[in-house]
Design a protein around this motif. Structure first.
Motif, PDB file in Angstrom:
ATOM      1  N   VAL A 117      12.158  -8.696   8.036  1.00  0.00           N
ATOM      2  CA  VAL A 117      11.718  -7.885   6.893  1.00  0.00           C
ATOM      3  C   VAL A 117      10.520  -7.024   7.285  1.00  0.00           C
ATOM      4  CG1 VAL A 117      10.675  -8.006   4.587  1.00  0.00           C
ATOM      5  CG2 VAL A 117      12.658  -9.414   5.122  1.00  0.00           C
ATOM      6  N   VAL A 118       9.611  -7.577   8.061  1.00  0.00           N
ATOM      7  CA  VAL A 118       8.430  -6.824   8.482  1.00  0.00           C
ATOM      8  C   VAL A 118       8.786  -5.828   9.583  1.00  0.00           C
ATOM      9  CG1 VAL A 118       6.141  -6.991   9.540  1.00  0.00           C
ATOM     10  CG2 VAL A 118       6.823  -8.623   7.763  1.00  0.00           C
ATOM     11  N   ARG A 119       9.560  -6.259  10.572  1.00  0.00           N
ATOM     12  CA  ARG A 119       9.918  -5.348  11.668  1.00  0.00           C
ATOM     13  C   ARG A 119      10.637  -4.114  11.140  1.00  0.00           C
ATOM     14  NH1 ARG A 119       8.452  -3.869  16.701  1.00  0.00           N
ATOM     15  NH2 ARG A 119       8.123  -2.075  15.336  1.00  0.00           N
ATOM     16  N   ALA A 120      11.391  -4.280  10.051  1.00  0.00           N
ATOM     17  CA  ALA A 120      12.172  -3.170   9.511  1.00  0.00           C
ATOM     18  C   ALA A 120      11.299  -2.048   8.975  1.00  0.00           C
ATOM     19  CB  ALA A 120      13.105  -3.681   8.410  1.00  0.00           C
ATOM     20  N   VAL A 121      10.055  -2.352   8.577  1.00  0.00           N
ATOM     21  CA  VAL A 121       9.197  -1.315   7.976  1.00  0.00           C
ATOM     22  C   VAL A 121       8.119  -0.820   8.934  1.00  0.00           C
ATOM     23  CG1 VAL A 121       9.595  -2.210   5.654  1.00  0.00           C
ATOM     24  CG2 VAL A 121       7.565  -2.959   6.920  1.00  0.00           C
ATOM     25  N   VAL A 122       7.996  -1.457  10.098  1.00  0.00           N
ATOM     26  CA  VAL A 122       7.002  -1.019  11.076  1.00  0.00           C
ATOM     27  C   VAL A 122       7.645   0.015  11.990  1.00  0.00           C
ATOM     28  CG1 VAL A 122       5.506  -1.703  12.994  1.00  0.00           C
ATOM     29  CG2 VAL A 122       5.773  -3.220  11.020  1.00  0.00           C
ATOM     30  N   PRO A 123       7.136   1.244  12.005  1.00  0.00           N
ATOM     31  CA  PRO A 123       7.736   2.273  12.875  1.00  0.00           C
ATOM     32  C   PRO A 123       7.770   1.819  14.327  1.00  0.00           C
ATOM     33  CG  PRO A 123       6.124   3.246  11.371  1.00  0.00           C
ATOM     34  CD  PRO A 123       5.990   1.754  11.232  1.00  0.00           C
ATOM     35  N   ARG A 124       8.819   2.188  15.024  1.00  0.00           N
ATOM     36  CA  ARG A 124       8.985   1.728  16.397  1.00  0.00           C
ATOM     37  C   ARG A 124       7.867   2.199  17.317  1.00  0.00           C
ATOM     38  NH1 ARG A 124      11.879  -2.741  17.596  1.00  0.00           N
ATOM     39  NH2 ARG A 124      13.381  -2.984  15.892  1.00  0.00           N
ATOM     40  N   GLU A 125       7.228   3.311  16.976  1.00  0.00           N
ATOM     41  CA  GLU A 125       6.124   3.774  17.828  1.00  0.00           C
ATOM     42  C   GLU A 125       4.845   2.974  17.599  1.00  0.00           C
ATOM     43  OE1 GLU A 125       6.066   6.509  14.165  1.00  0.00           O
ATOM     44  OE2 GLU A 125       7.560   5.540  15.457  1.00  0.00           O
ATOM     45  N   LYS A 126       4.847   2.131  16.567  1.00  0.00           N
ATOM     46  CA  LYS A 126       3.708   1.250  16.312  1.00  0.00           C
ATOM     47  C   LYS A 126       3.980  -0.114  16.939  1.00  0.00           C
ATOM     48  CE  LYS A 126       1.710   4.375  13.716  1.00  0.00           C
ATOM     49  NZ  LYS A 126       0.471   5.069  14.141  1.00  0.00           N
ATOM     50  N   THR A 127       2.924  -0.816  17.281  1.00  0.00           N
ATOM     51  CA  THR A 127       3.041  -2.115  17.950  1.00  0.00           C
ATOM     52  C   THR A 127       3.011  -3.244  16.926  1.00  0.00           C
ATOM     53  OG1 THR A 127       2.015  -1.294  19.977  1.00  0.00           O
ATOM     54  CG2 THR A 127       1.929  -3.667  19.607  1.00  0.00           C
ATOM     55  N   LEU A 128       3.959  -4.160  17.041  1.00  0.00           N
ATOM     56  CA  LEU A 128       4.000  -5.339  16.176  1.00  0.00           C
ATOM     57  C   LEU A 128       3.746  -6.589  17.013  1.00  0.00           C
ATOM     58  CD1 LEU A 128       4.574  -6.688  13.417  1.00  0.00           C
ATOM     59  CD2 LEU A 128       6.986  -6.809  14.105  1.00  0.00           C
ATOM     60  N   LYS A 129       2.732  -7.341  16.617  1.00  0.00           N
ATOM     61  CA  LYS A 129       2.441  -8.621  17.251  1.00  0.00           C
ATOM     62  C   LYS A 129       2.740  -9.725  16.237  1.00  0.00           C
ATOM     63  CE  LYS A 129      -1.526  -6.566  19.637  1.00  0.00           C
ATOM     64  NZ  LYS A 129      -2.226  -5.849  18.544  1.00  0.00           N
ATOM     65  N   VAL A 130       3.283 -10.828  16.711  1.00  0.00           N
ATOM     66  CA  VAL A 130       3.621 -11.955  15.846  1.00  0.00           C
ATOM     67  C   VAL A 130       2.724 -13.134  16.195  1.00  0.00           C
ATOM     68  CG1 VAL A 130       5.395 -13.635  15.255  1.00  0.00           C
ATOM     69  CG2 VAL A 130       6.004 -11.223  15.485  1.00  0.00           C
ATOM     70  N   ILE A 131       1.922 -13.557  15.224  1.00  0.00           N
ATOM     71  CA  ILE A 131       0.984 -14.666  15.416  1.00  0.00           C
ATOM     72  C   ILE A 131       1.701 -15.967  15.066  1.00  0.00           C
ATOM     73  CG2 ILE A 131      -1.254 -15.626  14.816  1.00  0.00           C
ATOM     74  CD1 ILE A 131      -2.016 -12.849  13.701  1.00  0.00           C
ATOM     75  N   ILE A 132       1.812 -16.881  16.033  1.00  0.00           N
ATOM     76  CA  ILE A 132       2.562 -18.118  15.809  1.00  0.00           C
ATOM     77  C   ILE A 132       1.674 -19.327  15.538  1.00  0.00           C
ATOM     78  CG2 ILE A 132       4.508 -17.273  17.171  1.00  0.00           C
ATOM     79  CD1 ILE A 132       3.612 -19.222  19.406  1.00  0.00           C
ATOM     80  N   GLU A 133       0.379 -19.200  15.657  1.00  0.00           N
ATOM     81  CA  GLU A 133      -0.585 -20.303  15.444  1.00  0.00           C
ATOM     82  C   GLU A 133      -0.245 -21.481  16.362  1.00  0.00           C
ATOM     83  OE1 GLU A 133      -3.731 -20.090  14.500  1.00  0.00           O
ATOM     84  OE2 GLU A 133      -3.223 -19.604  12.427  1.00  0.00           O
ATOM     85  N   SER A 134      -0.292 -21.207  17.658  1.00  0.00           N
ATOM     86  CA  SER A 134       0.221 -22.134  18.672  1.00  0.00           C
ATOM     87  C   SER A 134      -0.478 -23.486  18.680  1.00  0.00           C
ATOM     88  CB  SER A 134       0.124 -21.492  20.063  1.00  0.00           C
ATOM     89  OG  SER A 134      -1.214 -21.112  20.348  1.00  0.00           O
ATOM     90  N   ALA A 135      -1.763 -23.534  18.331  1.00  0.00           N
ATOM     91  CA  ALA A 135      -2.478 -24.820  18.370  1.00  0.00           C
ATOM     92  C   ALA A 135      -1.946 -25.809  17.349  1.00  0.00           C
ATOM     93  CB  ALA A 135      -3.975 -24.591  18.152  1.00  0.00           C
ATOM     94  N   ALA A 136      -1.268 -25.308  16.321  1.00  0.00           N
ATOM     95  CA  ALA A 136      -0.716 -26.180  15.281  1.00  0.00           C
ATOM     96  C   ALA A 136       0.729 -26.578  15.573  1.00  0.00           C
ATOM     97  CB  ALA A 136      -0.789 -25.482  13.923  1.00  0.00           C
ATOM     98  N   LEU A 137       1.271 -26.136  16.721  1.00  0.00           N
ATOM     99  CA  LEU A 137       2.690 -26.336  17.014  1.00  0.00           C
ATOM    100  C   LEU A 137       2.906 -27.256  18.208  1.00  0.00           C
ATOM    101  CD1 LEU A 137       3.995 -22.649  16.720  1.00  0.00           C
ATOM    102  CD2 LEU A 137       3.647 -24.336  14.889  1.00  0.00           C
ATOM    103  N   SER A 138       4.054 -27.910  18.226  1.00  0.00           N
ATOM    104  CA  SER A 138       4.496 -28.617  19.424  1.00  0.00           C
ATOM    105  C   SER A 138       4.996 -27.598  20.445  1.00  0.00           C
ATOM    106  CB  SER A 138       5.635 -29.579  19.064  1.00  0.00           C
ATOM    107  OG  SER A 138       6.797 -28.838  18.697  1.00  0.00           O
ATOM    108  N   ASP A 139       5.190 -28.054  21.670  1.00  0.00           N
ATOM    109  CA  ASP A 139       5.723 -27.145  22.691  1.00  0.00           C
ATOM    110  C   ASP A 139       7.084 -26.598  22.277  1.00  0.00           C
ATOM    111  OD1 ASP A 139       3.485 -27.486  24.231  1.00  0.00           O
ATOM    112  OD2 ASP A 139       4.484 -28.591  25.841  1.00  0.00           O
TER     113      ASP A 139
END
Length: 236
Positions: A117-139
């Motif tokens: 849903v978010v990627r669909a509205v972000v223009p391709r010439e703009k950069t999208l980063k996805v924050i996964i909150e790795s410290a709260a996750l298992s490997d």
């Protein structure tokens, strides 16, 4: 998408990798202006600020902002509206927080839908980063979240918001993300990076961008290592 090539640790100029970050909820427009001027003074390339306080003139710096921040527990339509408005306000890059509850529930369909849903509205010439909150996750959760982020078209997977009590970036998480996504998706390490030694360890593990709030102190370590601080930084 920005270049994800990693320099060697010898002679690394961290200024070209740092997103100079100011996201505290009480920050004012005046403080953001001072933050931008500090970034210029330090010879940085990018600032990361709240979406409602994107500077009208970033003086050639790339502007990074956030959506779904800091919890990720937002309706996907709300995240999409934040992401859609950000470029019109002057943002070049958007750092989106995943639906962490969906990740922890292993509802991977919901995680992917949220990202789509978010990627669909972000223009391709703009950069999208996805924050996964790795410290709260298992490997395993880091691996699957990173895979889904890459499949959904993220330009970077980012470790952390810096606001989760579980902590921020770690060398092991960065190395794992980098191994999963390969050379075509970048890795941004963020959260708790306060020294040059930490920064270089994260770069060596696979990070090509760094989210740092205590940038001046970190770059003082650069000066101690003989790396010049301040001056002009080349554009992305």
């Amino acid at each position: 998408m920005s270049d994800h090539a990693l320099p060697t640790s010898a002679g690394v100029d961290l200024r070209v990798m740092i997103d100079h970050t100011l996201l505290t909820p009480e920050v004012t427009a005046v403080e953001v202006g001072a933050h931008v001027r500090e970034a210029i003074d330090l010879g940085l390339r990018a600032v990361c600020v709240r979406p409602t306080l994107i500077p009208a003139d970033a003086y050639g710096l790339r502007v990074v902002t956030v959506c779904g921040f800091p919890s990720g527990a937002h309706d996907s339509r709300v995240k999409a509206l934040e992401a859609e408005l950000a470029p019109s306000r002057g943002a070049d890059e958007i750092d989106m927080v995943v639906d962490l509850g969906a990740v922890k529930s292993h509802d991977w369909i919901a995680v992917r839908r949220d990202l789509d849903v978010v990627r669909a509205v972000v223009p391709r010439e703009k950069t999208l980063k996805v924050i996964i909150e790795s410290a709260a996750l298992s490997d395993d959760e880091i691996i699957r979240s990173s895979e889904i982020g890459a499949e959904a078209g993220a330009d970077y997977i980012k470790t952390s918001t810096g606001y989760h009590p579980a902590g921020g970036a770690s060398v092991s998480a960065v190395a794992l993300i980098a191994r999963v996504v390969g050379p075509h998706v970048g890795v941004k390490a963020s959260g708790g990076i306060r020294t040059r030694a930490q920064a270089i360890a994260l770069v060596n593990a696979g990070a090509s961008r760094l989210g740092v709030s205590s940038t001046r102190a970190l770059l003082a370590d650069d000066a101690a290592e003989g790396v010049p601080v301040g001056g002009d930084a080349a554009s992305y």
